[in-house]
Write a protein that holds these residues in place. Structure first.
Motif, mmCIF file in Angstrom:
data_model
loop_
_atom_site.group_PDB
_atom_site.id
_atom_site.type_symbol
_atom_site.label_atom_id
_atom_site.label_comp_id
_atom_site.label_asym_id
_atom_site.label_seq_id
_atom_site.Cartn_x
_atom_site.Cartn_y
_atom_site.Cartn_z
ATOM 1 N N UNK A 48 -6.438 7.803 8.604
ATOM 2 C CA UNK A 48 -6.555 7.072 7.346
ATOM 3 C C UNK A 48 -5.190 6.926 6.686
ATOM 4 N N UNK A 49 -4.876 5.709 6.257
ATOM 5 C CA UNK A 49 -3.612 5.450 5.588
ATOM 6 C C UNK A 49 -3.549 6.201 4.261
ATOM 7 N N UNK A 50 -2.352 6.627 3.881
ATOM 8 C CA UNK A 50 -2.159 7.293 2.593
ATOM 9 C C UNK A 50 -2.177 6.253 1.477
ATOM 10 N N UNK A 51 -2.771 6.619 0.349
ATOM 11 C CA UNK A 51 -2.797 5.774 -0.845
ATOM 12 C C UNK A 51 -2.099 6.538 -1.966
ATOM 13 N N UNK A 52 -1.179 5.886 -2.652
ATOM 14 C CA UNK A 52 -0.467 6.529 -3.758
ATOM 15 C C UNK A 52 -1.294 6.390 -5.025
ATOM 16 N N UNK A 53 -1.676 7.527 -5.588
ATOM 17 C CA UNK A 53 -2.483 7.486 -6.809
ATOM 18 C C UNK A 53 -2.998 8.856 -7.165
ATOM 19 N N UNK A 54 -3.852 8.920 -8.153
ATOM 20 C CA UNK A 54 -4.411 10.186 -8.621
ATOM 21 C C UNK A 54 -5.722 10.480 -7.917
ATOM 22 N N UNK A 55 -5.948 11.768 -7.626
ATOM 23 C CA UNK A 55 -7.190 12.205 -6.998
ATOM 24 C C UNK A 55 -8.243 12.416 -8.080
ATOM 25 N N UNK A 56 -9.385 11.776 -7.906
ATOM 26 C CA UNK A 56 -10.509 11.965 -8.814
ATOM 27 C C UNK A 56 -11.737 12.342 -7.997
ATOM 28 N N UNK A 57 -12.618 13.092 -8.609
ATOM 29 C CA UNK A 57 -13.834 13.535 -7.931
ATOM 30 C C UNK A 57 -15.035 13.169 -8.804
ATOM 31 N N UNK B 249 -21.585 14.400 -3.906
ATOM 32 C CA UNK B 249 -20.276 14.324 -4.562
ATOM 33 C C UNK B 249 -19.288 13.550 -3.686
ATOM 34 N N UNK B 250 -18.278 12.952 -4.335
ATOM 35 C CA UNK B 250 -17.291 12.153 -3.620
ATOM 36 C C UNK B 250 -15.893 12.421 -4.173
ATOM 37 N N UNK B 251 -14.897 12.253 -3.298
ATOM 38 C CA UNK B 251 -13.493 12.217 -3.707
ATOM 39 C C UNK B 251 -12.975 10.807 -3.501
ATOM 40 N N UNK B 252 -12.093 10.376 -4.390
ATOM 41 C CA UNK B 252 -11.442 9.080 -4.201
ATOM 42 C C UNK B 252 -10.053 9.129 -4.813
ATOM 43 N N UNK B 253 -9.206 8.227 -4.332
ATOM 44 C CA UNK B 253 -7.862 8.062 -4.878
ATOM 45 C C UNK B 253 -7.845 6.792 -5.709
ATOM 46 N N UNK B 254 -7.432 6.900 -6.963
ATOM 47 C CA UNK B 254 -7.300 5.706 -7.803
ATOM 48 C C UNK B 254 -5.872 5.182 -7.645
ATOM 49 N N UNK B 255 -5.755 4.059 -6.974
ATOM 50 C CA UNK B 255 -4.465 3.459 -6.637
ATOM 51 C C UNK B 255 -3.626 3.237 -7.895
ATOM 52 N N UNK B 256 -2.387 3.753 -7.886
ATOM 53 C CA UNK B 256 -1.510 3.610 -9.051
ATOM 54 C C UNK B 256 -1.246 2.148 -9.396
ATOM 55 N N UNK B 257 -1.111 1.297 -8.376
ATOM 56 C CA UNK B 257 -0.733 -0.097 -8.606
ATOM 57 C C UNK B 257 -1.913 -0.957 -9.025
ATOM 58 N N UNK B 258 -3.029 -0.844 -8.302
ATOM 59 C CA UNK B 258 -4.172 -1.740 -8.550
ATOM 60 C C UNK B 258 -5.283 -1.104 -9.377
ATOM 61 N N UNK B 259 -5.246 0.236 -9.533
ATOM 62 C CA UNK B 259 -6.284 1.017 -10.210
ATOM 63 C C UNK B 259 -7.617 0.991 -9.459
ATOM 64 N N UNK B 260 -7.595 0.530 -8.217
ATOM 65 C CA UNK B 260 -8.807 0.519 -7.401
ATOM 66 C C UNK B 260 -9.131 1.930 -6.920
ATOM 67 N N UNK B 261 -10.397 2.379 -7.041
ATOM 68 C CA UNK B 261 -10.767 3.686 -6.486
ATOM 69 C C UNK B 261 -11.065 3.567 -4.989
#
Length: 415
Positions: free
Chosen positions: A194-203, A259-271
């Motif tokens: 899986x490609x890395x996504x730059x952003x914050x980790x949210x659960x 439960x789920x983990x997702x990365x909220x992309x810093x640039x697009x704010x897409x989870x």
């Protein structure tokens, strides 16, 4: 006369999720019993726990664990069995062997297979058009060695507490990991790249009643701890994420905690969704924000149809002090760093300013001081031992690949 409280059994007592579920249920007026392979498990030390039952570890001996749980349920007249960790998958596989009348909320085994396996979850997200990082499922060394942008993550089919997840930053790391994966025959069940996504980790955590969303909560990781876990987290409200979670639960006809983990992309704010846990995960940030996940799980386990809980408060900052101490020891292995962290926690200063303790709430449950003191003493004696605390705990509740194969054999025999 007040209604009699149900007799509640938690599926294990070693995990952080179990410890926090104990607190949430206890503050709601319940007392719980635990199953554990470790008589000195973290959950034992609580005024809300009435009894700890010994049983084999579910990962090492799933048959022995299941037999012990069934016997406990029958002899102790348990009303509700709450799977607070990976034992939910085990109970789903053994559903037909569980005692009649036992209150337990479980989705179908087929639904568990779609989220327990990282490859299965990636396929599900693709089918539902839920955003995820660029993902490949690889089943051979040649596929793994193909050119792709760095960095990327490699994930085993099954893993707990970030075990079985590797970050690869260059070709040298890729080739070294390839040797390790081939040695352990890791390609057969499928690996996720899986490609890395730059952003914050949210659960995000949720409880479903046969596909109906009953309660959900989101928090953002503020400070990372050992194994990728959380030291500090803050509650978040997002209608878009809640809608996505609801859509996944409806598609699976999910019943129980998810439960789920997702990365909220810093640039697009897409989870970008990256992981699923078919269980309850550390519910106290939710509870302190006004969302009672264990309470909702208990209600549907008992056959009730609770109303939908509204979103909780945004901006509630909580800490896991024990994880903060382990993090301080892990980073530099120096006693003075551990003592400094103790000072910050005790005074509520530094990174802990304005946060509330969610894992070892000494004011509401003073017995928490016992395991906390044990860990502090151990870290001060040998700071480098921090990693062993996490490893020992995870072993007590995680399912191994051999255990997963055994559960699938149960399912084949009973289907």
């Amino acid at each position: 006369m007040a209604a009699q409280k149900p007799k509640i059994l938690l599926s294990e007592g070693s995990s952080l999720s179990s410890r926090e579920a104990i607190t949430a249920l206890g503050l709601a007026g319940h007392r719980v019993e635990l199953v554990s392979s470790n008589p000195m498990c973290l959950g034992r030390f609580s005024r809300f726990v009435s009894r700890v039952h010994r049983a084999p570890a579910s990962g090492a001996d799933p048959d022995g664990y299941l037999a012990a749980v069934i016997e406990i349920v029958k002899t102790d007249h348990i009303d509700a069995l709450l799977p607070v960790h990976e034992q939910a998958y085990l109970f789903a596989a053994a559903r037909k062997r569980l005692p009649r009348g036992l209150g337990i909320a479980l989705a179908d085994f087929e639904a568990f297979e779609q989220v327990q396996s990282k490859a299965g979850f990636a396929i599900l997200l693709t089918q539902l058009k839920v955003p995820q990082p660029t993902t490949d499922i690889v089943r051979s060394a040649d596929q793994f060695a193909a050119d792709r942008p760095y960095p990327f993550f490699v994930k085993a089919a099954f893993g707990t507490a970030s075990a079985g997840v590797w970050r690869v930053d260059d070709a040298r790391q890729r080739d070294a990991l390839l040797v390790q994966l081939e040695r352990h025959h890791a390609f057969a069940p499928g690996l996720l790249v899986q490609a890395a996504v730059t952003g914050s980790l949210e659960r995000t955590q949720a409880v479903f009643d046969r596909g109906r969303l009953v309660a959900s909560h989101i928090y953002r990781q503020v400070a990372e701890g050992p194994g990728g876990g959380d030291v500090l987290k803050i509650s978040v409200v997002s209608a878009g994420v809640r809608e996505t979670v609801e859509r996944i639960g409806q598609a699976l006809k999910w019943h129980g905690a998810l439960s789920f983990d997702y990365i909220r992309d810093d640039a697009t704010k897409t989870p970008h969704f990256i992981d699923a846990n078919p269980r309850l995960v550390e519910p106290m940030n939710a509870w302190l924000s006004g969302v009672d996940l264990p309470g909702a799980l208990l209600q549907i386990s008992l056959g009730e149809a609770p109303p939908v809980q509204p979103d909780g408060r945004e901006g509630v900052l909580t800490r896991l002090g024990l994880m903060g101490l382990l993090d301080a020891a892990r980073r530099r292995s120096r006693r003075r760093d551990i003592l400094r962290e103790i000072g910050l926690l005790a005074s509520g200063s530094g990174r802990y300013r304005s946060s509330r303790e969610e894992l070892v709430p000494l004011l509401t449950d003073p017995w928490c001081a016992i395991p906390l003191g044990f860990v502090v003493a151990g870290l001060l004696r040998a700071p480098a031992a921090a990693a062993r605390f996490s490893e020992t705990t995870v072993t007590a509740y995680s399912l191994t690949p051999s255990a997963v194969r055994r559960l699938r054999a149960w399912q084949t025999l009973t289907s």
